[in-house]
Structures are given as structure tokens and as C-alpha cells.
Design a protein around this motif. Structure first.
Motif, mmCIF file in Angstrom:
data_model
loop_
_atom_site.group_PDB
_atom_site.id
_atom_site.type_symbol
_atom_site.label_atom_id
_atom_site.label_comp_id
_atom_site.label_asym_id
_atom_site.label_seq_id
_atom_site.Cartn_x
_atom_site.Cartn_y
_atom_site.Cartn_z
ATOM 1 N N GLU A 195 43.906 37.654 37.878
ATOM 2 C CA GLU A 195 43.087 38.673 38.534
ATOM 3 C C GLU A 195 41.666 38.145 38.702
ATOM 4 O O GLU A 195 41.075 37.602 37.766
ATOM 5 C CB GLU A 195 43.082 39.948 37.698
ATOM 6 C CG GLU A 195 42.275 41.086 38.294
ATOM 7 C CD GLU A 195 42.264 42.300 37.383
ATOM 8 O OE1 GLU A 195 43.202 43.113 37.486
ATOM 9 O OE2 GLU A 195 41.322 42.418 36.560
ATOM 10 N N THR B 269 38.821 43.672 43.843
ATOM 11 C CA THR B 269 39.733 43.046 42.882
ATOM 12 C C THR B 269 40.875 42.373 43.636
ATOM 13 O O THR B 269 41.550 43.003 44.442
ATOM 14 C CB THR B 269 40.306 44.092 41.911
ATOM 15 O OG1 THR B 269 39.235 44.746 41.233
ATOM 16 C CG2 THR B 269 41.207 43.425 40.884
ATOM 17 N N LYS C 133 37.603 38.764 40.565
ATOM 18 C CA LYS C 133 36.620 39.708 41.071
ATOM 19 C C LYS C 133 35.887 39.071 42.240
ATOM 20 O O LYS C 133 35.394 37.947 42.141
ATOM 21 C CB LYS C 133 35.610 40.073 39.976
ATOM 22 C CG LYS C 133 34.868 41.368 40.249
ATOM 23 C CD LYS C 133 35.806 42.553 40.114
ATOM 24 C CE LYS C 133 35.069 43.883 40.283
ATOM 25 N NZ LYS C 133 35.977 45.038 40.207
ATOM 26 N N SER D 119 38.809 37.171 36.274
ATOM 27 C CA SER D 119 38.614 38.294 35.354
ATOM 28 C C SER D 119 39.551 38.197 34.159
ATOM 29 O O SER D 119 39.134 38.363 33.011
ATOM 30 C CB SER D 119 38.851 39.625 36.067
ATOM 31 O OG SER D 119 37.979 39.802 37.148
#
Length: 290
Positions: free
Chosen positions: A164, A152, A166, A179
Motif C-alpha cells: 500500500e 491510497t 500514499k 505505507s
């Protein structure tokens, strides 16, 4: 000048324009009556000059340092007090001119992320191999940190706010998938990347005079103060009860000062005299503030 506390709480690590990393012992710097003895110089390590003043981050286990200097990033491993550096040119193709402004270790220490105005790059620590290079918000200042795991990645951009991503491994290069949008407010970056197990992220818009603490779990601010121009650095205490603000030498009133604020009450509880560079850091146990 950059200052870091070692995770074990026994050492202070500093560097400056002379491209030398210095280690200071804090074992003698214990309170005796009313006075605390100053840190004692322990050793120094000259690192390769990579084009500017070093910026440092230390791995969660305290065995490795990541450095950014000018257009280059490097990983240094501390072995018996010696510094072994591997140079990571920020991105491909070689020779790409880009200022590396932010660097962060992943929680497990397996990866390092670097951010420049053009790219966000993710590296494997053991091999020094570039895992992925991602074109995000070109020509915008960015900052990076990992989330609670090595997959992350959180990116702060003055253009797009806080997001954020991934990281997914691939045969040739990893992919980066959005994300969630954590905060869309423009103009903010985080200047001091906290560890991945921390919920709060310090956000600053220095010239407009705003300092914020953003909660990842609540996706909202838990602390905000206005009218604090030229906040150069922010640090959160390990228990997340206090935040320290470091002011730039350009600040009209608080030039170079360090202020400590209560997160819950948003009240200032202490002011320390000017410190070069306005750098604020808490030690791992929260007993020391630089």
C-alpha cells in the motif's frame, strides 16, 4: 473479450479484438417465470486502435471508461451515448514501449492508475495529465487499484507481493511513499480490481493453482483454495459472500468454466458451462453473473 456491468445495473459493456465497445440493455432481461430474456443490443462505439485488444474499467459514477490496449491507455467519456477518447500514453518519455496490463479508477473518479511491467503511472482524469510515474519492480507483472480514497494506491506484484502506497501531490510530480506491506507472498497479482470501498482483494497464482481472497482490514486471507490451475479471473459478489472463478481455456479440467464458491465455507456451490475467455463478473446488485 472484456465484459463489465454498468454501476446502474441496466447495461452490459463488452469489447473484443475488433476494437469496438458495445453496450447492451439489461432492462428487458428480467426473469419471467423460469426464463430470463437475453440482453438486447443497444449501441456500439468504435474506439481508436491503440495496439491490442481493449481492457476496460468503468468509473464509480458510470460516466467514464478507461481502456488499455497494448502499450497505451485511454479515458473515454460517455456523453449522450457518444464516446470521447483522450489517449494517455503510459508514461514519459513518449514512445516508451511497455505493455499496459492493469488500470483502475480512484473512488472519487478523479484519478486513473495504470500498471505496466516497468512503471506504475497515475493520471488526472479531467486534464489527462500524468501526475506521477513510478519505477516499481521493473520487469515484473503488476496490478493496481486504489484504496478507500484517491490518495491510497495498492500495488500487487509477482515479485514483492501486495503493498500500500500514499500518493502525495507535488509541484512537478507527485510522490509515492510506501505505507505498509500487506502481504509479502511472491507470485500473486489481482486480476480483477475491485472498487476502493471493498475490503477483499482477489489474488491468483494461476499456474501453481492457488486462488485467494485477501482482507485489507485483517491483512490475511479469508478464503483460499489450492489445486485450481489456470484460474484466469476472479470476481467477488457485492456482499462479499461469494467469489466466482473464471478458468482459462488451458485449464486441464475446467477449461472456460465459471465456478461460484462460498467465501465463508470455501465450498463450491455452482458451475456454469464454458464461457469464452473465462471472464467472471458480478453485476452491481449481485443478481447477475457473467
Amino acid at each position: 473479450c472484456q465484459v463489465l456491468f454498468h454501476p446502474n445495473g441496466n447495461r452490459l459493456i463488452t469489447t473484443g479484438r475488433d476494437v469496438t465497445i458495445r453496450f447492451w440493455s439489461l432492462t428487458a432481461a428480467i426473469h419471467s417465470g423460469r426464463r430470463a430474456e437475453p440482453p438486447q443490443f443497444a449501441q456500439e462505439v468504435l474506439v481508436p486502435s491503440l495496439g491490442g485488444e481493449p481492457s476496460l474499467r468503468i468509473s464509480p459514477d458510470g460516466t467514464q471508461l478507461s481502456l488499455t490496449m497494448g502499450e497505451t491507455a485511454a479515458i473515454g467519456q460517455m456523453v449522450n451515448g457518444e464516446q470521447i477518447c483522450r489517449t494517455l500514453v503510459n508514461g514519459k518519455p513518449p514512445g516508451r514501449a511497455t505493455l499496459v496490463g492493469s488500470v483502475a479508477f480512484s473512488p472519487e473518479g478523479r484519478r486513473v492508475a495504470t500498471a505496466s511491467y516497468e512503471y506504475v503511472d497515475v493520471w488526472d482524469v479531467d486534464s489527462g495529465k500524468l501526475i506521477g510515474s513510478f519505477d516499481l519492480d521493473t520487469d515484473e507483472e503488476k496490478s493496481v487499484r486504489f484504496g478507500s480514497d484517491d490518495e491510497t494506491l495498492i500495488v500487487g506484484s509477482r515479485k514483492s507481493g501486495l503493498r500500500e502506497y500514499k500518493i502525495t501531490a507535488g509541484e512537478d510530480q507527485a510522490s509515492l511513499t510506501l505505507s505498509r506491506i500487506l502481504d509479502s507472498s511472491a507470485g500473486y497479482i489481482f486480476t480483477n480490481s475491485p472498487p476502493g470501498d471493498r475490503d477483499l482483494i482477489p489474488l491468483t497464482a494461476s499456474k501453481s493453482g492457488v486462488a485467494r481472497l485477501f482482507s485489507l482490514s485483517k491483512t490475511q486471507d479469508v478464503f483460499r483454495i489450492d489445486n485450481v490451475p489456470y484460474v484466469w479471473d476472479m470476481a467477488i459478489s457485492p456482499d462479499e459472500r461469494f467469489v466466482a472463478l473464471g478458468f482459462s481455456g488451458l485449464a486441464p479440467i475446467n477449461a472456460g468454466n465459471i465456478e461460484v464458491w462460498s467465501v465463508r465455507d470455501a465450498e463450491k456451490i455452482a458451475t456454469f458451462p464454458p464461457s469464452k475467455g473465462g471472464i467472471a463478473r458480478f453485476s452491481a446488485d449481485g443478481r447477475w453473473l457473467k
